[in-house]
Design a protein around this motif. Structure first.
Motif, short mmCIF file in Angstrom:
data_model
loop_
_atom_site.label_atom_id
_atom_site.label_comp_id
_atom_site.label_asym_id
_atom_site.label_seq_id
_atom_site.Cartn_x
_atom_site.Cartn_y
_atom_site.Cartn_z
N ALA A 40 39.14 42.80 44.85
CA ALA A 40 39.48 41.37 44.77
C ALA A 40 40.89 41.13 45.27
CB ALA A 40 39.34 40.89 43.33
N SER A 41 41.09 39.97 45.89
CA SER A 41 42.43 39.59 46.33
C SER A 41 43.28 39.22 45.13
CB SER A 41 42.36 38.41 47.29
OG SER A 41 41.89 37.25 46.61
N SER A 42 44.60 39.13 45.35
CA SER A 42 45.50 38.79 44.25
C SER A 42 45.19 37.41 43.67
CB SER A 42 46.96 38.86 44.73
OG SER A 42 47.83 38.60 43.65
N PRO A 43 44.98 36.36 44.51
CA PRO A 43 44.63 35.05 43.92
C PRO A 43 43.32 35.08 43.15
CG PRO A 43 45.37 34.78 46.18
CD PRO A 43 45.22 36.26 45.96
N THR A 44 42.32 35.79 43.71
CA THR A 44 41.03 35.89 43.01
C THR A 44 41.18 36.60 41.68
OG1 THR A 44 39.76 35.89 45.07
CG2 THR A 44 38.68 36.84 43.14
N MET A 45 41.95 37.68 41.66
CA MET A 45 42.15 38.41 40.41
C MET A 45 42.86 37.54 39.40
SD MET A 45 41.53 41.08 38.70
CE MET A 45 40.89 42.07 40.04
N GLY A 46 43.84 36.76 39.84
CA GLY A 46 44.54 35.86 38.93
C GLY A 46 43.60 34.87 38.28
N ARG A 47 42.69 34.30 39.08
CA ARG A 47 41.73 33.32 38.53
C ARG A 47 40.78 33.99 37.54
NH1 ARG A 47 41.81 31.55 43.96
NH2 ARG A 47 39.89 32.71 44.41
N ILE A 48 40.31 35.19 37.89
CA ILE A 48 39.38 35.88 37.00
C ILE A 48 40.03 36.18 35.65
CG2 ILE A 48 38.12 38.05 36.63
CD1 ILE A 48 37.58 38.09 39.66
N LEU A 49 41.24 36.72 35.70
CA LEU A 49 41.92 37.07 34.45
C LEU A 49 42.21 35.83 33.62
CD1 LEU A 49 44.30 39.85 35.80
CD2 LEU A 49 42.20 40.16 34.46
N ALA A 50 42.59 34.73 34.28
CA ALA A 50 42.85 33.49 33.55
C ALA A 50 41.56 32.98 32.90
CB ALA A 50 43.43 32.44 34.50
N ASP A 51 40.45 33.03 33.65
CA ASP A 51 39.17 32.58 33.09
C ASP A 51 38.75 33.45 31.91
OD1 ASP A 51 38.88 30.50 34.89
OD2 ASP A 51 37.69 31.69 36.32
N PHE A 52 38.96 34.75 32.02
CA PHE A 52 38.58 35.64 30.93
C PHE A 52 39.48 35.43 29.71
CE2 PHE A 52 36.30 39.31 33.39
CZ PHE A 52 35.36 38.39 33.84
N GLU A 53 40.76 35.19 29.94
CA GLU A 53 41.66 34.90 28.82
C GLU A 53 41.27 33.60 28.14
OE1 GLU A 53 46.01 36.70 29.30
OE2 GLU A 53 45.47 35.43 31.02
N GLU A 54 40.89 32.59 28.92
CA GLU A 54 40.47 31.32 28.34
C GLU A 54 39.26 31.50 27.44
OE1 GLU A 54 38.88 26.92 29.84
OE2 GLU A 54 39.64 28.38 31.28
N ARG A 55 38.37 32.39 27.81
CA ARG A 55 37.16 32.64 27.01
C ARG A 55 37.42 33.65 25.89
NH1 ARG A 55 35.64 30.82 31.76
NH2 ARG A 55 33.62 29.76 31.96
N ARG A 56 38.64 34.16 25.82
CA ARG A 56 39.05 35.14 24.81
C ARG A 56 38.27 36.44 24.95
NH1 ARG A 56 38.83 30.23 22.02
NH2 ARG A 56 40.89 29.40 21.44
N TRP A 57 37.91 36.78 26.19
CA TRP A 57 37.25 38.05 26.45
C TRP A 57 38.26 39.17 26.65
CZ3 TRP A 57 33.02 36.44 30.59
CH2 TRP A 57 32.08 35.60 29.97
#
Length: 272
Positions: A40-57
């Motif tokens: 994954a690219s850096s921007p894509t990874m940032g979005r994934i991690l933010a989405d996972f943090e939002e879901r408390r995963w």
């Protein structure tokens, strides 16, 4: 869309999301490790991690990310579902001939599967696969229908007369068909202490299904009950399948009777 299905769609429509979740299920990792592992690219990874943090995963511990208990729960269920779909896809074309009617059987017993089917112009794949399995085992237990092909019977009785430790519960008609292949060889093998032949008059699906428990794998021989044609040999190293097959074998063995002189002289049609 139903909210749970929307969450499933959110996760599985992105290979990168699935990959990040599976990487973190194995071990905590930092962003660079996750990018290297998933592509994954850096921007894509940032979005994934933010989405996972939002879901408390996931939670962040310094530079490292790790799954929370809910994240582990989702990751485990995703892995189970992927495994289930993988097995279903493997068995899809032969599932109709598997012994679903026998108590306790289900596709959930498989953790892997090798499917051997007769193909156009080359019908020998199941026969060759069984011969390979037979060559690799020292002990065999089984019940039900056998692969009644001369090449398999020859390979089996060659082993039975040498070093194969075998116990098999046959339907009487199946044993008669086996005996008719080579009465002298079958009689000689049946007299050996390490080849136990038992007969059972009421095995379930006895005309179109046979189960063998080998050293490393369990094989299921499937015939079409309407045509009598061999449709598939399915084998697996699943511990769950072994436990199921062993339990049934023990039950049928206890109900079966040993062969007698009449069983070794009954007339039957020869095996082709």
């Amino acid at each position: 869309m139903d909210p749970p299905l929307a969450e499933v769609a959110f996760l599985v429509r992105s290979d990168h999301r699935v990959a990040v979740l599976e990487e973190l299920a194995d071990r905590p990792a930092d962003r660079n490790d996750l990018r290297a592992a998933t592509g994954a690219s850096s921007p894509t990874m940032g979005r994934i991690l933010a989405d996972f943090e939002e879901r408390r995963w996931i939670v962040r511990n310094g530079p490292t990310y790790e799954l929370t208990a809910p994240g582990e729960f989702v990751a485990d269920r995703l892995r189970e579902f992927r495994d289930a779909v993988r097995i279903e896809r493997t068995l899809r074309d032969v599932a109709q001939w598997l012994p679903h009617e026998i108590d306790g059987f289900g596709l959930e017993l498989f953790t892997d599967a090798v499917v051997s089917r007769p193909g156009p112009g080359y019908p020998y794949q199941p026969v060759e696969r069984f011969a390979q399995l037979l060559h690799e085992t020292e002990r065999m237990r089984g019940f039900g229908m056998a692969i009644l092909k001369s090449s398999n019977l020859e390979a089996f009785f060659e082993r039975a007369l040498e070093d194969l430790d075998c116990e098999y519960v046959y339907p009487p008609a199946v044993f008669e068909a086996v005996r008719s292949w080579d009465e002298r060889t079958v009689t000689e093998a049946a007299a050996r202490a390490d080849y136990t032949v038992l007969l059972h008059d009421d095995l379930p699906l006895s005309e179109w299904c046979g189960v063998c428990i080998l050293d490393e794998r369990v094989s299921i021989c499937c015939y079409d009950p309407e045509t009598g044609l061999l449709r598939a040999l399915v084998d697996t190293e699943s511990a769950e399948m072994r436990a199921w097959a062993a339990s049934l074998f023990d039950r049928y063995r206890a109900e079966a009777r040993p062969i007698d002189a009449a069983d070794l002289t009954a007339s039957s049609e020869p095996v082709s």
